[in-house]
Design an enzyme around this catalytic site. Sequence first.
Site, PDB file in Angstrom:
ATOM      1  N   GLY A   1       0.809  -1.222   0.000  1.00 18.21           N
ATOM      2  CA  GLY A   1       0.000   0.000   0.000  1.00 18.21           C
ATOM      3  C   GLY A   1       0.832   1.257   0.000  1.00 18.21           C
ATOM      4  O   GLY A   1       0.524   2.237   0.700  1.00 18.21           O
TER       5      GLY A   1
ATOM      6  N   SER B   1       1.214   3.859  -1.725  1.00 18.86           N
ATOM      7  CA  SER B   1       0.714   5.184  -2.113  1.00 18.86           C
ATOM      8  C   SER B   1      -0.034   5.888  -0.989  1.00 18.86           C
ATOM      9  O   SER B   1      -0.440   7.040  -1.134  1.00 18.86           O
ATOM     10  CB  SER B   1      -0.211   5.062  -3.337  1.00 18.86           C
ATOM     11  OG  SER B   1      -1.349   4.275  -3.015  1.00 18.86           O
TER      12      SER B   1
ATOM     13  N   TYR C   1      -1.011   7.670   2.730  1.00 19.63           N
ATOM     14  CA  TYR C   1      -0.521   8.856   3.450  1.00 19.63           C
ATOM     15  C   TYR C   1       0.725   8.530   4.275  1.00 19.63           C
ATOM     16  O   TYR C   1       1.773   9.179   4.154  1.00 19.63           O
ATOM     17  CB  TYR C   1      -1.661   9.361   4.337  1.00 19.63           C
ATOM     18  CG  TYR C   1      -1.370  10.523   5.250  1.00 19.63           C
ATOM     19  CD1 TYR C   1      -0.678  11.648   4.816  1.00 19.63           C
ATOM     20  CD2 TYR C   1      -1.843  10.512   6.565  1.00 19.63           C
ATOM     21  CE1 TYR C   1      -0.440  12.728   5.667  1.00 19.63           C
ATOM     22  CE2 TYR C   1      -1.619  11.578   7.420  1.00 19.63           C
ATOM     23  CZ  TYR C   1      -0.911  12.681   6.974  1.00 19.63           C
ATOM     24  OH  TYR C   1      -0.691  13.748   7.813  1.00 19.63           O
TER      25      TYR C   1
ATOM     26  N   ARG D   1      -2.611  -0.637  -5.883  1.00 24.50           N
ATOM     27  CA  ARG D   1      -3.774  -1.269  -6.519  1.00 24.50           C
ATOM     28  C   ARG D   1      -3.674  -1.247  -8.034  1.00 24.50           C
ATOM     29  O   ARG D   1      -4.071  -2.186  -8.708  1.00 24.50           O
ATOM     30  CB  ARG D   1      -5.057  -0.570  -6.067  1.00 24.50           C
ATOM     31  CG  ARG D   1      -5.412  -0.819  -4.621  1.00 24.50           C
ATOM     32  CD  ARG D   1      -6.712  -0.117  -4.265  1.00 24.50           C
ATOM     33  NE  ARG D   1      -7.038  -0.238  -2.851  1.00 24.50           N
ATOM     34  CZ  ARG D   1      -8.081   0.322  -2.283  1.00 24.50           C
ATOM     35  NH1 ARG D   1      -8.910   1.064  -3.011  1.00 24.50           N
ATOM     36  NH2 ARG D   1      -8.319   0.170  -0.992  1.00 24.50           N
TER      37      ARG D   1
ATOM     38  N   THR E   1       1.250  -1.900   5.392  1.00 28.52           N
ATOM     39  CA  THR E   1       0.435  -0.730   5.717  1.00 28.52           C
ATOM     40  C   THR E   1      -0.915  -0.741   5.019  1.00 28.52           C
ATOM     41  O   THR E   1      -1.825  -0.013   5.409  1.00 28.52           O
ATOM     42  CB  THR E   1       1.146   0.580   5.327  1.00 28.52           C
ATOM     43  OG1 THR E   1       1.082   0.763   3.922  1.00 28.52           O
ATOM     44  CG2 THR E   1       2.599   0.581   5.784  1.00 28.52           C
TER      45      THR E   1
ATOM     46  N   SER F   1      -4.538  -1.114   3.873  1.00 27.98           N
ATOM     47  CA  SER F   1      -5.758  -1.408   4.619  1.00 27.98           C
ATOM     48  C   SER F   1      -6.897  -0.600   4.028  1.00 27.98           C
ATOM     49  O   SER F   1      -6.683   0.535   3.587  1.00 27.98           O
ATOM     50  CB  SER F   1      -5.588  -1.042   6.094  1.00 27.98           C
ATOM     51  OG  SER F   1      -6.769  -1.284   6.831  1.00 27.98           O
TER      52      SER F   1
ATOM     53  N   LYS G   1     -10.078  -2.640  12.197  1.00 23.71           N
ATOM     54  CA  LYS G   1      -8.677  -2.578  12.599  1.00 23.71           C
ATOM     55  C   LYS G   1      -8.397  -3.500  13.783  1.00 23.71           C
ATOM     56  O   LYS G   1      -7.333  -4.125  13.859  1.00 23.71           O
ATOM     57  CB  LYS G   1      -8.294  -1.139  12.958  1.00 23.71           C
ATOM     58  CG  LYS G   1      -8.356  -0.151  11.805  1.00 23.71           C
ATOM     59  CD  LYS G   1      -7.394  -0.496  10.687  1.00 23.71           C
ATOM     60  CE  LYS G   1      -5.941  -0.253  11.044  1.00 23.71           C
ATOM     61  NZ  LYS G   1      -5.030  -0.450   9.879  1.00 23.71           N
TER      62      LYS G   1
ATOM     63  N   PRO H   1      -0.624   3.953  15.759  1.00 25.32           N
ATOM     64  CA  PRO H   1      -0.605   5.414  15.875  1.00 25.32           C
ATOM     65  C   PRO H   1      -1.961   5.969  16.298  1.00 25.32           C
ATOM     66  O   PRO H   1      -3.022   5.426  15.972  1.00 25.32           O
ATOM     67  CB  PRO H   1      -0.269   5.882  14.445  1.00 25.32           C
ATOM     68  CG  PRO H   1       0.016   4.642  13.650  1.00 25.32           C
ATOM     69  CD  PRO H   1      -0.649   3.517  14.356  1.00 25.32           C
TER      70      PRO H   1
END
Length: 346
Positions: free
Chosen positions: A14, A16, A18, A39, A87, A89, A171, A195
């Site tokens: 993942g 791309s 943030y 993706r 990462t 999700s 999550k 986080p």
Amino acid sequence: MQSFDQTLPILITGGSGYLASWIVKYLVEAGYYVRTTVRSLKDERKIGHLRRIAAAGPGRLEFYEADLMRHGDFNTPMRGCEIVIHTASPFLLGKINNPQQQLIDPALEGTKNVLYSASEIKSVRRVVYTSSAVAIYAEAREIMDQPKGTFTEQNWNLISDLQYDPYAYSKTLAEKEAWVIAQSQKQWDLVTINPTFLLGPTLSGRTDNVSISTIQQLMNGELRQGAPQLYFGVADVRDAAQAHLLAAFTPEASGRYLISAQTMSILEMAEIMRDHFGEAFKLPKKPISNWLLYLIGPWLGFNHRFLRGNLGYVPQFDASRSIEELGLSYRPVEETIVDTVEGLAE
């Protein structure tokens, strides 16, 4: 305890996103050989910034298409990697019509598919998994039940469900599944990063996440009549990215790491913005009354159950493990908020 061969490729799923974009950037800038899954390789709006990061070097960046819902999609990019940072999700803003299909299934199946691939690819020795503070707690009022008045890595979200905050539920379920899978094998070890509310500049220019949209609401004047008395743990996205790298390369890293620099209210965020930007934005100068928020809350995206569980409660977070065991240094939250606003203003 184990050490890792830092000349081998490192996989970021993942890439791309943030947070993931900062992880990729730091690795490429440090000269690592990085692989990332996305993706679609055709969506330049989402991956163009990664191509620019790759071009700036000095590290190497390779792209692979992968779907969280397809078993085996992660085998090829993972081959030859000792370290996997997962990462990817599902995260959706706006109305969720089918939380099971849109959030729960992708989170669970995606976790299974990545971790099953980690077990199939015999080079993998560590997986760093991006979870969230929402897997630790559901409502700020739970702080009243904590013996030391703080949330720690020992806490789990026991309240969210398919109807109430399905994202947090997804999550929580996904991280629990990750631990079940990790404990069923001995080839690789698992470290999770949890986080709190992430702020900071976005490398992609996209603003489709909740934390950035909250700052946008302040900048756009949507909350100028008054700020909801809501408090969040805040961390800089760049610090969270560094936490992932420290978790990847620190041999003794283990378990869960709660990432949070400071607890802040929305009004406190607005006051920092006013101190730095003056009257450039129509910022709230006072809290909105609770009775009025209950009246207009649904139009602002706050249902009554959420307000009952969070309004006026001040959660505190013990992030000492991230400092003492990983050696993470946190930026001042003031710097984080200013950098977020300046990035959005550009």
